[in-house]
Each structure stands twice: as C-alpha cells, then as structure tokens.
Write a protein that holds these residues in place. Structure first.
Motif, PDB file in Angstrom:
ATOM      1  N   ARG A   1      41.154  37.781  60.511  1.00 42.68           N
ATOM      2  CA  ARG A   1      41.364  38.953  59.668  1.00 42.68           C
ATOM      3  C   ARG A   1      40.283  39.032  58.589  1.00 42.68           C
ATOM      4  NH1 ARG A   1      46.097  39.400  56.136  1.00 42.68           N
ATOM      5  NH2 ARG A   1      46.739  37.560  57.248  1.00 42.68           N
TER       6      ARG A   1
ATOM      7  N   ASP B   1      43.310  38.659  49.218  1.00 44.54           N
ATOM      8  CA  ASP B   1      43.130  39.221  50.560  1.00 44.54           C
ATOM      9  C   ASP B   1      44.279  38.929  51.489  1.00 44.54           C
ATOM     10  OD1 ASP B   1      39.640  39.081  51.320  1.00 44.54           O
ATOM     11  OD2 ASP B   1      41.064  40.738  51.336  1.00 44.54           O
ATOM     12  N   SER B   2      44.776  37.675  51.433  1.00 43.19           N
ATOM     13  CA  SER B   2      45.706  37.235  52.468  1.00 43.19           C
ATOM     14  C   SER B   2      47.170  37.406  52.116  1.00 43.19           C
ATOM     15  CB  SER B   2      45.448  35.769  52.820  1.00 43.19           C
ATOM     16  OG  SER B   2      44.418  35.256  52.071  1.00 43.19           O
TER      17      SER B   2
ATOM     18  N   PRO C   1      36.781  41.140  32.796  1.00 47.86           N
ATOM     19  CA  PRO C   1      36.156  42.382  33.282  1.00 47.86           C
ATOM     20  C   PRO C   1      36.928  43.050  34.414  1.00 47.86           C
ATOM     21  CG  PRO C   1      34.819  40.472  33.833  1.00 47.86           C
ATOM     22  CD  PRO C   1      35.878  39.996  32.921  1.00 47.86           C
ATOM     23  N   GLU C   2      37.661  42.238  35.224  1.00 50.10           N
ATOM     24  CA  GLU C   2      38.401  42.846  36.323  1.00 50.10           C
ATOM     25  C   GLU C   2      39.580  43.663  35.829  1.00 50.10           C
ATOM     26  OE1 GLU C   2      37.608  39.666  36.208  1.00 50.10           O
ATOM     27  OE2 GLU C   2      36.161  39.429  37.807  1.00 50.10           O
TER      28      GLU C   2
ATOM     29  N   GLU D   1      38.382  29.923  45.662  1.00 48.92           N
ATOM     30  CA  GLU D   1      38.970  30.888  44.739  1.00 48.92           C
ATOM     31  C   GLU D   1      39.746  30.176  43.638  1.00 48.92           C
ATOM     32  OE1 GLU D   1      41.161  33.206  47.523  1.00 48.92           O
ATOM     33  OE2 GLU D   1      39.520  34.593  47.901  1.00 48.92           O
TER      34      GLU D   1
ATOM     35  N   LEU E   1      35.986  48.516  39.209  1.00 53.73           N
ATOM     36  CA  LEU E   1      35.480  47.769  38.062  1.00 53.73           C
ATOM     37  C   LEU E   1      34.743  48.708  37.135  1.00 53.73           C
ATOM     38  CD1 LEU E   1      33.922  44.415  39.288  1.00 53.73           C
ATOM     39  CD2 LEU E   1      35.987  44.779  37.990  1.00 53.73           C
TER      40      LEU E   1
ATOM     41  N   SER F   1      44.502  46.974  51.279  1.00 51.27           N
ATOM     42  CA  SER F   1      43.122  46.766  50.853  1.00 51.27           C
ATOM     43  C   SER F   1      42.847  47.340  49.479  1.00 51.27           C
ATOM     44  CB  SER F   1      42.162  47.384  51.870  1.00 51.27           C
ATOM     45  OG  SER F   1      42.533  48.697  52.128  1.00 51.27           O
ATOM     46  N   SER F   2      43.679  48.271  49.000  1.00 48.71           N
ATOM     47  CA  SER F   2      43.417  48.790  47.656  1.00 48.71           C
ATOM     48  C   SER F   2      44.156  47.985  46.596  1.00 48.71           C
ATOM     49  CB  SER F   2      43.811  50.269  47.565  1.00 48.71           C
ATOM     50  OG  SER F   2      45.196  50.406  47.722  1.00 48.71           O
ATOM     51  N   PHE F   3      45.200  47.241  46.990  1.00 47.93           N
ATOM     52  CA  PHE F   3      45.925  46.400  46.036  1.00 47.93           C
ATOM     53  C   PHE F   3      45.261  45.030  46.040  1.00 47.93           C
ATOM     54  CE2 PHE F   3      49.614  46.332  43.414  1.00 47.93           C
ATOM     55  CZ  PHE F   3      50.068  45.025  43.388  1.00 47.93           C
ATOM     56  N   LYS F   4      44.007  44.994  45.573  1.00 54.06           N
ATOM     57  CA  LYS F   4      43.239  43.754  45.698  1.00 54.06           C
ATOM     58  C   LYS F   4      42.381  43.582  44.463  1.00 54.06           C
ATOM     59  CE  LYS F   4      40.071  43.425  49.000  1.00 54.06           C
ATOM     60  NZ  LYS F   4      39.413  43.092  50.267  1.00 54.06           N
ATOM     61  N   ILE F   5      42.443  42.402  43.857  1.00 55.35           N
ATOM     62  CA  ILE F   5      41.534  42.063  42.767  1.00 55.35           C
ATOM     63  C   ILE F   5      40.903  40.729  43.119  1.00 55.35           C
ATOM     64  CG2 ILE F   5      41.336  41.441  40.342  1.00 55.35           C
ATOM     65  CD1 ILE F   5      43.551  43.261  39.686  1.00 55.35           C
TER      66      ILE F   5
ATOM     67  N   ASN G   1      41.361  48.668  33.778  1.00 49.90           N
ATOM     68  CA  ASN G   1      42.477  49.001  34.658  1.00 49.90           C
ATOM     69  C   ASN G   1      43.599  49.617  33.824  1.00 49.90           C
ATOM     70  OD1 ASN G   1      44.616  48.933  36.516  1.00 49.90           O
ATOM     71  ND2 ASN G   1      43.685  47.183  37.553  1.00 49.90           N
TER      72      ASN G   1
ATOM     73  N   PHE H   1      47.269  39.363  44.350  1.00 47.02           N
ATOM     74  CA  PHE H   1      46.230  40.378  44.542  1.00 47.02           C
ATOM     75  C   PHE H   1      45.149  39.919  45.506  1.00 47.02           C
ATOM     76  CE2 PHE H   1      46.905  43.991  41.886  1.00 47.02           C
ATOM     77  CZ  PHE H   1      47.774  43.570  40.908  1.00 47.02           C
TER      78      PHE H   1
ATOM     79  N   ASP I   1      43.134  52.291  43.309  1.00 46.05           N
ATOM     80  CA  ASP I   1      42.362  51.177  43.859  1.00 46.05           C
ATOM     81  C   ASP I   1      42.189  50.138  42.769  1.00 46.05           C
ATOM     82  OD1 ASP I   1      39.007  50.910  45.302  1.00 46.05           O
ATOM     83  OD2 ASP I   1      40.662  49.497  45.130  1.00 46.05           O
ATOM     84  N   PHE I   2      42.880  49.005  42.912  1.00 50.42           N
ATOM     85  CA  PHE I   2      42.839  47.994  41.864  1.00 50.42           C
ATOM     86  C   PHE I   2      41.501  47.278  41.798  1.00 50.42           C
ATOM     87  CE2 PHE I   2      46.977  47.675  39.922  1.00 50.42           C
ATOM     88  CZ  PHE I   2      47.720  48.501  40.740  1.00 50.42           C
TER      89      PHE I   2
END
Lengths: 189, 652
Positions: free
Chosen positions: B63, A98-99, A59-60, A26, B239, A183-187, A64, A96, B235-236
């Motif tokens: 996880r 996963d972990s 694009p991400e 990443e 896209l 899981s929704s606060f993720k880019i 937004n 933003f 939902d961030f």
C-alpha cells in the motif's frame, strides 16, 4: 510508559512501533521534534508535558483551523488543558499516519468536529465546522441564510434517524462513501 | 512479538472504543489501551501464526509503495500546480476550462506522434519516387515556382501556407504514391498507411473523448453532496497560510455554487402562474431573437466566402486581405454574437449551470455551422457545384486550373484559420497588457476611469467554444495537412499561458460560479459535435471527390478509398477469407446478440445494488426509531418505579 529521556531506548522504540501505526523512523523523528519543544530544564525528565501554546507552534499545525480541537482531543489530562505528553504526541501522529485504518481516522475526525464534546454533531457544532472550513476573510463568509440552508441540507442528507444531530455511525456512513478521506486525513512530520 | 500484536489490534480497537464511550473511565490514549490488552493477552497462550503477520506486513508495504507511486506521478502531471492555484482562486468552473485545454493538448500531441510514426517518418526515410515537371493536362502542378523571393514575400508565404511551405511535409501534395510493390526492397505502402492513419486518428480521438466523458459523468455524485464536502473536504496536509487560505476559498466556492442553484430553483418554484407564463414567453422570444442573430451571421459568412473565392489570386497585401476575409468574418461573428447572447441570457434568468449550457449550445451552432459553410463553399468551388459537365471540371472531374492540387488548398485554408485564431488571441493579450498599463497610470489620477476599464470576469463558454472550434479545424484539416496536430499542440500551449496571464492579471473571481461536473460533460458533448462535422468532411473527401492527379499519394485512383479494396486483393487467400467472414452476417449478428446480453447483465446488476442500498437505508431508519421507542420505554419504567416511592412519601 512515558519516557522522555533524550535518547530513546531500543526496546522502547520497538515497543512503540508495535503499539502504534508509525514506523521506526517516524517515531525517532517524532521524539526529536518533541524534545525540541520541551523547555531546557525538562529535557531529561520522564513524563514531561508540552503546553498547548508550544504545540501550536509546530509548522504542521500552525495554520490548521482545527489546531485547538486537535490538541484538546489528543490530550489526556483531566481537566483538559491541551498539553501533550510524548505518548499523546505519538497517539496524534499515529492517528494521522499513512497506515491508520479508516475506522480509527473517522473516530478521531468525529471527536475533532464535536466542538461541544457531547458525543454528537449538533447544529452548533456544524456551524462552527463550516466556519472553520470557509472563513478566511470577510468577503468569503457564508451569510446567515446560506448557513442555515446548508445545515438543513447536511442534516437532511446524513441524519438517518431524524433526531436532529449526526451521531458517530451516521458520520462514518458518510465518510465511507468518500474515496479520499483516508489520504486527506494525514499529517506527516 | 509482532504476531501477538496483529491479533491484539482488533481487540484493542473494541476496548478503546468502549473506553471512550464510558464516561467514568479516565482519558486514555490508544497506546495505553494497547499495552493493557497486550498484557492481558500474554497471560493466555498465544496462537501465533507467522503467515498472518507476514501477510499483514506485505500488504502494508504494498500500500505504501502504491501511495508513493501515485504521489510521484502527480508531481509530474502537466501544469498540476497551476491548475490547483487556478481552482483555488477562481473556482471549479474556470478550472474546468483549463482542464479541458490540457486534455486537448495531450490528445493533439499523442495524435501527432501517431501520424509522425506512420506517415511522416516513413515518407521522410523512403524518399520520393519520382519528381519532375510533367506537362500533361490535369498534371501541371508546380508548388514553388520562384525559389528566390523577397523577404516580405517569405513572410506572406509563412502566413498563408504557400511557396516554400507548400513544397514541404506540411501538406498533402508533397507525399508521393510509392506503394513499395514495384521493387521488393521497400515494403511500406505509403498511400495505404496514409488512409489508415487518418481513419485510426479519428477513431482514437473518439475513444479518448468518450472515455473522458464517462470518467467525468461518473466522477461526481450529487447524492450526499453537502455532507461530503463538509465532512471530508478538509485536507489536513495543507501547510502554510497560503495553502490554507486557498483551500478555504475552494471549499467556499464549492458550497456557494450548490447553495446558489438551490436558491434559484426555490425561487423559480415559488412564482405565481402569471409570472411563470410571462417568464416562459420571454424565454421563447429571446430564443427566436438568438436564432435570428445566428441566421444573420450565417448569411454574412456565406457572402464573404463567395466574394473571396471569386476574386482570388491578387498579389500583395490586398490579396492577402481578400484571402483572409472568410476567417476575419467568422472570427468577428464568433466574437459579437456570443456577447449579444450573453445579454439575452441576462433576461432569461436561468440558473448558472443552465445558463452556461445554453450559451455553449447557441455559440456552438454558430461556430461549427459557419465553419461548415466555409467548407461547403470550398467544396462546391472545387467540384464546380457537383456538375461534372461544367467546362472547368470536364477534363479531370475537378477544377484543375484553379486548384491543381485541391487537397493542399483545403489544408492551407485550415492552416490559415488556425493561425488567425492564434494571432487574434495573442493580439488580445497585448491589448490587455496595454490596458493594464493604462489603468495603472490612470489609477494615480482618477478613480472613475479605472472603474470603467475595470476587471472583467473570465467568461468560460466563449473560451471553450474557441477551443472546440480550433480542434474541429484541426480535425477537418488533418487529412490534408498532417503536421496540423503538432501546430495545434504548440498553439494550445501558447494559449494556456496567454489565458493564465489574462486570468490572473485582469480578472476577478466570478461572483457566481457554476457546477463544473455538468459543464465539463457538456464541453465534451460539444467537442463531439465538432468531431462529427470533421468526420463528414473526411468521409466526403475519401469517398466522393476525385483526388487530384498532379500531386499526393492517391494520384491515379478514382477515389481515395479505392486503394483499400485494391490492396485487399493482394493479401493471401486465407486472410481474405477470414476478413470476409468477420464482415459477414454469420459473425456480426451473434456478436451483436452477445453484447446485448452482456449489457443487460450489467444493467440488472446495477439495479439490484441500487435496490439493496435503498433497503439498507430503510433498515437504518427503522433501527433509529426502535432506539427512540426503547428510550421512551425506559423512561416510562423508571417513572413507574418512582411513583410508588413518591406516593409513600406523600402519604407520610
């Protein structure tokens, strides 16, 4: 720190990996995307900054509704102009990722929603937040009456010490009851 | 060194939070703070623990694996994307209908697999024991007399389940009664498998419905609803412009539903007493009117079924029409009465969620009892109204001349009902396409006409009723027509696409949506009503009516259930004793007592958690008040310090 040489050194890579919540792949991908955004003459300079207008073309972030707030929150310039250095960019991706923990994410979410930067979510902040969440065309906009009702309800539910604003701990209290905030606060790039 | 960093993270968090809140500190990002803490810690002797870092890495990878697995599974969910699109464009209420439809498709398919595995495939593999035309009273039955038929008759057979369809695995009459005990080569008892599969099928459907209704009822919580939607709703990962707009519309609908309901509640609470009395008396009047309408529909169906049974057996197209008369009347009634009830609901002025529930309950009474009347009429024809001494029923205890194989006949009725329902839905879709074409043509000429043939709203209650009705028909007929669940799966899949096309091309989003959690729960409650009706039918056929002697697996038994006690005594003595023990009071009463104790334990646990949550909330409130008190004290003390200095100034 602050390196933006066209190739990321191995020592730097492992150090970044330890300090953020991102994996090696990443970080490499982030470095590639960051150097693409730089103008040609700055590609090899250290501590280069990418202006906000270029960050918003990612694009991400492009569609937004919180893109400007994200740039202002993660940028570390003083006075704040929303530009990113590579460290700021990694910070943004790390928060933003996963972990990242719930605490870090809720902290940043609070700062993003705090439109006037006063440390609490007042009625004005909440109104702008709801507008970002719903406003996409004229016919799907809440009326003033509905907005007022909605904000009263939100404050009634989450303002525990009844001071008319939602502070960080009250915000985190609401967030902790939601199972899919993380899981929704993720880019992901 | 990763060990150091694990220990460093906790300290970093606290430092970073402190740095954020300190107004004088320049803006730092997380990475810088991490570095600083690391450098500070390197000056001390690190207490490295390899075990801690290894565990940390392991939990992280576990996880990640779990997240990937759930994402992978979600990708394969049936119709996942379509449902998301529907929810975004039309709101949660319409989406709940499609979710319910998907649940029924999966339920039917799994039950078909069950039935196929235990009944159809063994029957197919083990073959038929005896066949042949036996010319004895009660045993004359020839399902397919003419194997050479005209083409249009072939088509008629397909529609009504007679002829070549009757002489196939579709209906009860084709299965035979080899119990496998005569010769030791085959050890599969088909009649026993048939009856146990039927019972297990019902139990399995009941468990699925209850599990799903529990999941739905506990899924959505109304506490903190608005703040949850606003703070955690975005939902961030969205896209692109399309997805963002869809998400925004979705959130808008969710907020609007709750706000609308609150507004109506406030309005209702603010009525003057006189207006309240007027409203309630109007509601009672409309309730009586609705009841009257439903009663009239019942009467019509009863008369039609009687007429159809009396004039049975006419050839050709007229005969087909008379055969389908009960289904036609039922479908017409089910179409008209909800329309009228909708008009009634406009006068009653309940909130949107309650309107949906009322419409559902009214229509379900109509549909299910009309189906019940059909079945009851059929039953009284078969058993000569329960009168075993009537001339037609004297020999075989059922009307063997009109119904040589009555189970197949009942199966055929259910098959016809299911097929007619599907044909009506497809015909509606075709009409709709025609109307849309007309509208496109007319649009170019005049706008007024196109407004007349405008866009309708997708009415959820009547559509859900259609699903519940179809499923009840399948449950009632599954004992007599084992392939019915498979056909129902195909029918519901076709229905999904028909309704989706109707939705997207001819419906506009409802101006007022309703809360989907309460409505989904009621859909399942109504489905349970249907299940109960089908259960009554099954129990009656298993235990009371004599099976036909000319066909089927229960040929020579006085009732279908009798095979179970018969086979029971073939088991070994030990198993018999064990089963007797389980059924006796010595076992069941302690079991009942134990389950009561466990239930009490869980209820007590839940109430204690609720109480501790309330206590903590009250504590938080007190903390807030303490903070305000302390702030006031500080202000006062500051003022006290300033006053002497001010006084000194003034004196000077």
């Amino acid at each position: 720190m602050g390196t933006t040489a066209s190739q990321l050194g191995k020592a730097d890579l492992s150090e970044y990996q330890e300090l953020t919540f991102l994996t090696k792949q990443e970080i490499l991908l982030a470095h590639k995307r960051f150097t693409e955004l730089l103008p040609k003459e700055e590609k090899n300079s250290t501590n280069a900054r990418v202006p906000m207008t270029k960050i918003l073309t990612l694009p991400e972030l492009k569609s937004n509704p919180f893109k400007e707030r994200i740039c202002l929150v993660f940028s570390t310039t003083n006075p704040n102009d929303g530009s990113f250095s590579f460290d700021d960019f990694l910070d943004f991706l790390s928060a933003f990722s996963d972990s990242a923990t719930l605490e870090i994410k809720s902290h940043y979410a609070f700062r993003i929603f705090d439109f006037d930067n006063d440390g609490t979510l007042s009625c004005g902040d909440l109104e702008k937040l709801v507008d970002c969440l719903t406003y996409e065309s004229e016919d799907s906009r809440l009326t003033t009456e509905e907005m007022r009702q909605l904000i009263t309800n939100i404050l009634e539910e989450s303002d525990i010490d009844k001071d008319g604003t939602v502070n960080l701990s009250e915000f985190q209290h609401v967030i902790s009851r939601s199972p899919d905030f993380v899981s929704s606060f993720k880019i992901v790039l | 060194d990763s060990n150091q960093v694990c220990l460093c993270r906790e300290t970093t968090k606290t430092c970073w939070i402190a740095a954020l809140e300190d107004q004088d500190c320049p803006p730092l990002n997380y990475i810088n703070v991490c570095l600083i803490v690391l450098q500070v810690q390197q000056m001390q002797v690190p207490a490295s623990s390899n075990a801690a870092s290894w565990k940390h890495n392991k939990t992280k990878s576990l996880r990640k694996l779990k997240n990937n697995f759930w994402e992978f599974l979600y990708y394969f969910t049936l119709w996942g994307r379509s449902l998301q699109k529907i929810g975004g464009n039309f709101g949660g209420g319409v989406q709940s209908y499609f979710l319910f439809l998907r649940f029924l498709v999966v339920l039917n398919f799994v039950s078909f697999l069950l039935i196929a595995g235990f009944v159809i495939i063994p029957s197919f593999v083990l073959g038929s024991a005896e066949s042949g035309f036996v010319n004895r009273p009660c045993m004359t039955y020839d399902p397919n007399p003419n194997t050479l038929v005209a083409f249009y008759e072939y088509f008629l057979h397909l529609l009504s389940g007679t002829g070549f369809m009757e002489d196939s695995f579709m209906f009860y009459g084709y299965y035979n009664n080899n119990t496998g005990t005569e010769d030791g080569s085959r050890a599969y008892n088909i009649p026993l498998a048939y009856i146990f599969t039927a019972i297990f099928y019902f139990a399995f459907c009941l468990c699925c419905i209850i599990a799903r209704s529990v999941a739905v009822a506990t899924g959505g919580s109304t506490v903190g609803n608005y703040s949850m939607i606003v703070f955690t709703g975005w939902d961030f990962g969205c896209l692109g412009n399309q997805a963002t707009k869809l998400k925004q519309k979705n959130i808008y609908y969710r907020l609007q539903v709750d706000l609308e309901e609150e507004r109506i509640k406030k309005q209702a609470a603010s009525l003057t007493p006189w207006r309240k009395v007027a409203l309630y008396s109007l509601r009672i009047l409309m309730f009586v009117v609705a009841l009257g309408l439903i009663g009239a529909a019942f009467f019509g169906i009863f008369k039609a079924t009687d007429f159809s049974q009396v004039r049975d057996g006419q050839p050709g197209f007229l005969g087909l029409l008379i055969e389908f008369l009960p289904s036609i009347v039922i479908t017409t009634g089910n179409f008209l009465v909800p329309l009228l009830c909708d008009q009634i609901a406009l006068i009653e002025k309940y909130s949107p969620s309650i309107t949906v529930v009322m419409a559902l309950l009214r229509a379900v009474v109509l549909r299910l009892v009309s189906l019940g009347i059909l079945l009851f009429t059929l039953c009284s024809q078969i058993t000569c109204s329960g009168n075993a001494e009537a001339s037609a029923c004297q020999q075989c205890r059922y009307d063997h001349e009109k119904y040589p194989c009555w189970e197949t006949r009942v199966g055929q009725e259910m098959y016809k009902l299911m097929l007619f329902d599907l044909l009506v839905n497809i015909a509606l879709l075709v009409c709709l396409c025609f109307l849309v074409c007309v509208r496109i043509v007319v649009d170019n000429w005049s706008c007024k006409l196109s407004q007349l043939v405008g866009r309708q709203e997708f009415v959820v209650p009547s559509n859900v009723l259609g699903l519940v009705y179809g499923q009840t028909v399948v449950w009632a007929g599954a004992l007599f027509c084992p392939l019915l669940p498979l056909m129902n799966t195909i029918k519901f899949v076709i229905l999904f696409y028909c309704k989706k096309i109707t939705l997207f091309h001819n419906c506009r989003p409802a101006l007022k949506t309703f809360r989907s959690t309460t409505s989904t729960f009621f859909f399942l409650v109504v489905l349970l009503f249907g299940w109960t009706l089908a259960l009554v039918v099954m129990i009656y056929s298993l235990a009371v009516i004599n099976p036909s002697m000319a066909c089927g697996p229960f040929r020579f038994f006085p009732s279908m259930w009798k095979i179970v006690p018969n086979s029971f005594y073939c088991l070994s003595k030990v198993t018999q004793d064990f089963l007797f023990f389980i059924g006796s009071q010595a076992f069941s009463i302690p079991l009942f007592a134990l389950s009561c104790v466990i239930m009490c334990y869980f209820v007590a646990l839940a109430s204690i958690y609720g109480k501790s949550v309330e206590m903590l909330k009250a504590q938080l409130k007190l903390e807030g008040q303490d903070k305000q008190f302390l702030v006031k004290q500080i202000e006062r003390l500051k003022l006290q310090h300033l006053m002497p200095a001010l006084r000194a100034e003034v004196q000077d």
